[in-house]
Scaffold this active site. Structure first.
Site, PDB file in Angstrom:
ATOM      1  N   GLU A 244    -122.089  51.099 -77.622  1.00 49.73           N
ATOM      2  CA  GLU A 244    -122.717  50.366 -78.439  1.00 49.73           C
ATOM      3  C   GLU A 244    -124.209  49.708 -77.820  1.00 49.73           C
ATOM      4  O   GLU A 244    -124.088  49.217 -76.869  1.00 49.73           O
ATOM      5  CB  GLU A 244    -121.953  48.928 -78.925  1.00 49.73           C
ATOM      6  CG  GLU A 244    -122.155  48.191 -80.015  1.00 49.73           C
ATOM      7  CD  GLU A 244    -122.317  46.806 -79.842  1.00 49.73           C
ATOM      8  OE1 GLU A 244    -121.384  46.045 -79.749  1.00 49.73           O
ATOM      9  OE2 GLU A 244    -123.651  46.313 -79.864  1.00 49.73           O
TER      10      GLU A 244
ATOM     11  N   CYS B  39    -126.835  41.690 -79.511  1.00 49.46           N
ATOM     12  CA  CYS B  39    -127.297  43.214 -80.380  1.00 49.46           C
ATOM     13  C   CYS B  39    -127.486  42.753 -81.730  1.00 49.46           C
ATOM     14  O   CYS B  39    -128.333  43.598 -82.153  1.00 49.46           O
ATOM     15  CB  CYS B  39    -125.986  43.935 -80.064  1.00 49.46           C
ATOM     16  SG  CYS B  39    -124.536  43.374 -80.577  1.00 49.46           S
TER      17      CYS B  39
HETATM   18  P1  NAP Z   1    -127.107  47.998 -68.996  1.00 45.27           P
HETATM   19  O1  NAP Z   1    -128.326  48.255 -67.826  1.00 45.27           O
HETATM   20  O2  NAP Z   1    -127.150  49.022 -69.954  1.00 45.27           O
HETATM   21  O3  NAP Z   1    -125.789  47.797 -67.859  1.00 45.27           O
HETATM   22  C1  NAP Z   1    -124.664  47.701 -68.685  1.00 45.27           C
HETATM   23  C2  NAP Z   1    -123.392  48.308 -67.890  1.00 45.27           C
HETATM   24  O4  NAP Z   1    -123.603  49.870 -67.646  1.00 45.27           O
HETATM   25  C3  NAP Z   1    -123.680  47.844 -66.307  1.00 45.27           C
HETATM   26  O5  NAP Z   1    -122.395  47.738 -65.599  1.00 45.27           O
HETATM   27  C4  NAP Z   1    -124.516  48.931 -65.650  1.00 45.27           C
HETATM   28  O6  NAP Z   1    -124.262  48.685 -64.124  1.00 45.27           O
HETATM   29  C5  NAP Z   1    -123.910  50.027 -66.319  1.00 45.27           C
HETATM   30  N1  NAP Z   1    -125.076  51.054 -66.369  1.00 45.27           N
HETATM   31  C6  NAP Z   1    -126.239  51.153 -66.839  1.00 45.27           C
HETATM   32  N2  NAP Z   1    -126.753  52.110 -66.926  1.00 45.27           N
HETATM   33  C7  NAP Z   1    -126.013  52.926 -66.194  1.00 45.27           C
HETATM   34  C8  NAP Z   1    -126.237  54.347 -65.798  1.00 45.27           C
HETATM   35  N3  NAP Z   1    -127.218  55.244 -66.134  1.00 45.27           N
HETATM   36  N4  NAP Z   1    -125.047  55.028 -65.261  1.00 45.27           N
HETATM   37  C9  NAP Z   1    -124.028  54.146 -65.005  1.00 45.27           C
HETATM   38  N5  NAP Z   1    -123.808  53.088 -65.185  1.00 45.27           N
HETATM   39  C10 NAP Z   1    -124.968  52.421 -65.941  1.00 45.27           C
HETATM   40  O7  NAP Z   1    -127.088  46.473 -69.877  1.00 45.27           O
HETATM   41  P2  NAP Z   1    -127.305  45.109 -69.146  1.00 45.27           P
HETATM   42  O8  NAP Z   1    -127.277  44.912 -67.558  1.00 45.27           O
HETATM   43  O9  NAP Z   1    -126.495  44.391 -69.804  1.00 45.27           O
HETATM   44  O10 NAP Z   1    -128.803  44.680 -69.621  1.00 45.27           O
HETATM   45  C11 NAP Z   1    -129.961  45.382 -69.354  1.00 45.27           C
HETATM   46  C12 NAP Z   1    -130.525  45.686 -70.749  1.00 45.27           C
HETATM   47  O11 NAP Z   1    -129.604  46.217 -71.793  1.00 45.27           O
HETATM   48  C13 NAP Z   1    -131.300  44.458 -71.315  1.00 45.27           C
HETATM   49  O12 NAP Z   1    -132.361  44.215 -71.088  1.00 45.27           O
HETATM   50  C14 NAP Z   1    -130.948  44.636 -72.787  1.00 45.27           C
HETATM   51  O13 NAP Z   1    -132.289  45.478 -73.365  1.00 45.27           O
HETATM   52  C15 NAP Z   1    -129.910  45.995 -73.123  1.00 45.27           C
HETATM   53  N6  NAP Z   1    -128.741  45.079 -73.590  1.00 45.27           N
HETATM   54  C16 NAP Z   1    -128.688  45.467 -74.851  1.00 45.27           C
HETATM   55  C17 NAP Z   1    -127.353  44.766 -75.649  1.00 45.27           C
HETATM   56  C18 NAP Z   1    -127.004  44.941 -77.001  1.00 45.27           C
HETATM   57  O14 NAP Z   1    -125.976  44.499 -77.435  1.00 45.27           O
HETATM   58  N7  NAP Z   1    -127.785  45.593 -77.643  1.00 45.27           N
HETATM   59  C19 NAP Z   1    -126.385  44.208 -74.759  1.00 45.27           C
HETATM   60  C20 NAP Z   1    -126.892  43.965 -73.368  1.00 45.27           C
HETATM   61  C21 NAP Z   1    -127.825  44.374 -73.086  1.00 45.27           C
HETATM   62  P3  NAP Z   1    -125.016  48.052 -63.286  1.00 45.27           P
HETATM   63  O15 NAP Z   1    -124.911  46.695 -63.731  1.00 45.27           O
HETATM   64  O16 NAP Z   1    -124.382  48.251 -62.178  1.00 45.27           O
HETATM   65  O17 NAP Z   1    -126.628  48.465 -63.401  1.00 45.27           O
END
Ligand code: NAP
Length: 522
Positions: free
Chosen positions: A259, A296
């Site tokens: 998601e 989201c």
């Molecule tokens: P994220 O960077 O997508 O990370 C979510 C989880 O997935 C974390 O455990 C992260 O690990 C892991 N992950 C991310 N990219 C990966 C990859 N390429 N390979 C393996 N594992 C990966 O999201 P976030 O930390 O929650 O927030 C960052 C950004 O995501 C926000 O600024 C926002 O734009 C977006 N976000 C969107 C929503 C939504 O509902 N639309 C919700 C949350 C976040 P690590 O933490 O170890 O990096």
């Protein structure tokens, strides 16, 4: 102990690398040191999950239900310390923590009820009265070990024992959680509660692993491990798509239920609706501001019909939105990304940019919006990208045709909202139809935030909102992501799974020769 990993039901800390979570409100690290999982621990978690799956499949549904209820009790026992950690690691308020805790334990109970009733398996029986025609009986089974990624913006409801994990366990699937490092303590405390419930209910310990990792190696290893059969993810488009691609490139590809971002188009028909401006501006501004807009379902695109009085509505919305005090964001990196994305849009000079002028502390996010016309919106793809936080693009449109053209360029979304009077509704059928084809939930005179957890909720949507629009991530139907059907052909009664035998010993609704009934066969 919660600072250690859990591998197949046992605490483990074989690695040397540690990390700390961060308190965004106080702008400093929290005290505890968490052990990062090694690749050996990750491989062991996957191997044990495979063994756990075989054992878990043999556990009766009512015992599985008691186990889920027991996780609830164990979490409730530690509620105070879990909520202390929740606030110290997320910058979110205690009130929000309470709400999210209630939602999380409610999810556990509702899945326990679902599993206990046994009907989710969709038992289907087609008998035969001719030797040339086979007797066929079908039901759903768990898909196998599920890898769950904790979400930054839901430290409880979409993390260690959130919607993905509970749906997987309910379906009889072992769970390996890759905890979100942002809220490691919150996750670790919940994981400890799960472990206690495993012991108290005599569940196979191999069904639960909980791993900490700040680099992507462990996650990539697990997504590619042959024992892992599905992935649940909530987060960025970048992260979700990377995991989806990895899973699809495996020798045996597996489903990834990611998601990802959504900008949730919200359309306001202002003409002849002046009497509703107050209420609409109130509800919309609150939706844009709640928990620093880190949802989201944040209304990121607000289309406003240009009318003789629409300026009044925009003014009201602006006042309510910009005057509130900025809020703390989930972590420093999310706060930084929020600042950068707003800055990029401001620099692009595409319209009128307005930002709160109230004081902004470290890790806080100043709410802002950008007002553009419909032509600019259609031309500029960057206006349709998610800016995670309290930010919305306001688009003024002149004609019905223009709003339809705006919707045409929007990609798949979780939700779409329309503010309009009931009398005017019938004029906008085409618009509703267009929204229906692009989103997972169409909302009339309401905002996308505030997701009700119930069977009729659909929280999903066409790509890029999710990687599989056929399933919801919220509510009991989310169990179907982690289940697969198996048919049994020409089996003697006593070799069939209990739910498919002639006698309906569970007393459940089954589809027998096309008719739903609770009767026995024959
Ligand atoms: P994220 O960077 O997508 O990370 C979510 C989880 O997935 C974390 O455990 C992260 O690990 C892991 N992950 C991310 N990219 C990966 C990859 N390429 N390979 C393996 N594992 C990966 O999201 P976030 O930390 O929650 O927030 C960052 C950004 O995501 C926000 O600024 C926002 O734009 C977006 N976000 C969107 C929503 C939504 O509902 N639309 C919700 C949350 C976040 P690590 O933490 O170890 O990096």
């Amino acid at each position: 102990m919660f600072t250690k990993n859990i591998v197949g039901g046992e605490f483990s800390s074989e690695g040397k690398s540690t990390f700390q979570s961060f308190n965004p409100e106080l702008n400093r690290h929290n005290a505890e040191l968490f052990f990062e999982a090694t690749s050996v621990e990750a491989a062991r978690a996957a191997k044990l999950a495979k063994i756990g799956f075989e054992k878990f499949q043999k556990v009766d549904h009512d015992k599985r239900a008691s186990f889920l209820r027991s996780i609830r009790s164990e979490m409730e026992r530690d509620k105070t310390i879990i909520l202390d950690a929740f606030c110290a690691e997320s910058g979110l308020s205690r009130e929000r923590g309470e709400k999210e805790f209630t939602r999380t334990v409610f999810q556990l109970s509702s899945f326990a009820d679902l599993v206990e009733k046994n009907e989710w398996i969709e038992a289907s029986i087609d008998t035969s009265d001719h030797p040339a025609v086979p007797d066929l009986r079908k039901q759903l089974f768990g898909i196998g070990p599920v890898l769950v990624f904790g979400a930054s913006n839901f430290p409880l409801a979409y993390s260690t024992m959130g919607g993905d994990s509970v749906a997987a366990l309910a379906a009889g699937c072992p769970v390996i959680v890759k905890a979100h490092p942002s809220h490691a303590k919150t996750s670790g405390l919940v994981a400890s509660a799960v472990l206690r419930a495993i012991v108290k209910n005599d569940m196979p310990p191999e069904i639960f692993s909980h791993l900490y990792a700040v680099d992507f190696k462990v996650a990539h290893q697990l997504v590619q491990h042959e024992a892992v059969k599905a992935v649940g993810f909530t987060g960025s488009f970048h992260g979700g798509k990377a995991l989806f691609d990895l899973a699809n490139n495996r020798k045996h590809p597996i489903p990834v239920f990611a998601e990802m971002g959504s900008v949730n188009p919200t359309i306001v028909f202002t003409e002849n609706n002046e009497d509703k401006y107050d209420a609409w501006a109130q509800v919309l501004s609150q939706s844009m501001l709640t928990d620093a807009g880190q949802f989201c379902t944040n209304p990121g695109l607000i289309f406003i019909q240009k009318s003789s009085t629409s300026k009044l509505f925009i003014h009201q919305l602006e006042e309510l939105f910009l005057n509130e005090a900025p809020k703390c964001m989930l972590n420093s990196s999310i706060a930084e990304t929020f600042r950068e994305k707003k800055q990029k849009l401001l620099a692009a000079d595409l319209g009128v940019f307005k930002q709160s002028t109230n004081e902004v502390r470290e890790n806080y996010g100043a709410q802002a919006f950008l007002k553009v016309d419909a032509e600019t919106f259609i031309r500029e793809e960057q206006l349709r990208e998610e800016v995670f936080g309290s930010f919305s693009v306001l688009i003024e449109f002149e004609t019905y045709l223009e709003i339809l053209s705006c919707l045409e360029v929007i990609e798949g979304q979780l939700t779409g909202s329309v503010f309009v009077s009931e009398e005017q509704m019938k004029n906008y059928r085409e618009l509703i139809q267009q929204l229906t084809s692009k989103v997972g939930r169409v909302i009339l005179n309401g905002v996308p935030t505030g997701v009700r957890v119930c069977p009729s909720m659909n929280h999903g949507g066409p790509f890029p909102a999710t990687t599989d629009s056929r399933f919801t991530a919220v509510g009991i139907d989310s169990i179907y992501r982690f289940a697969r059907p198996v048919s049994f052909q020409n089996f003697p009664d006593d070799l069939l799974p209990k739910a498919l035998r002639n006698k309906n010993s569970f007393g459940i609704a089954r589809r027998i020769n096309g008719e739903w009934t609770k009767k026995d066969v024959g």
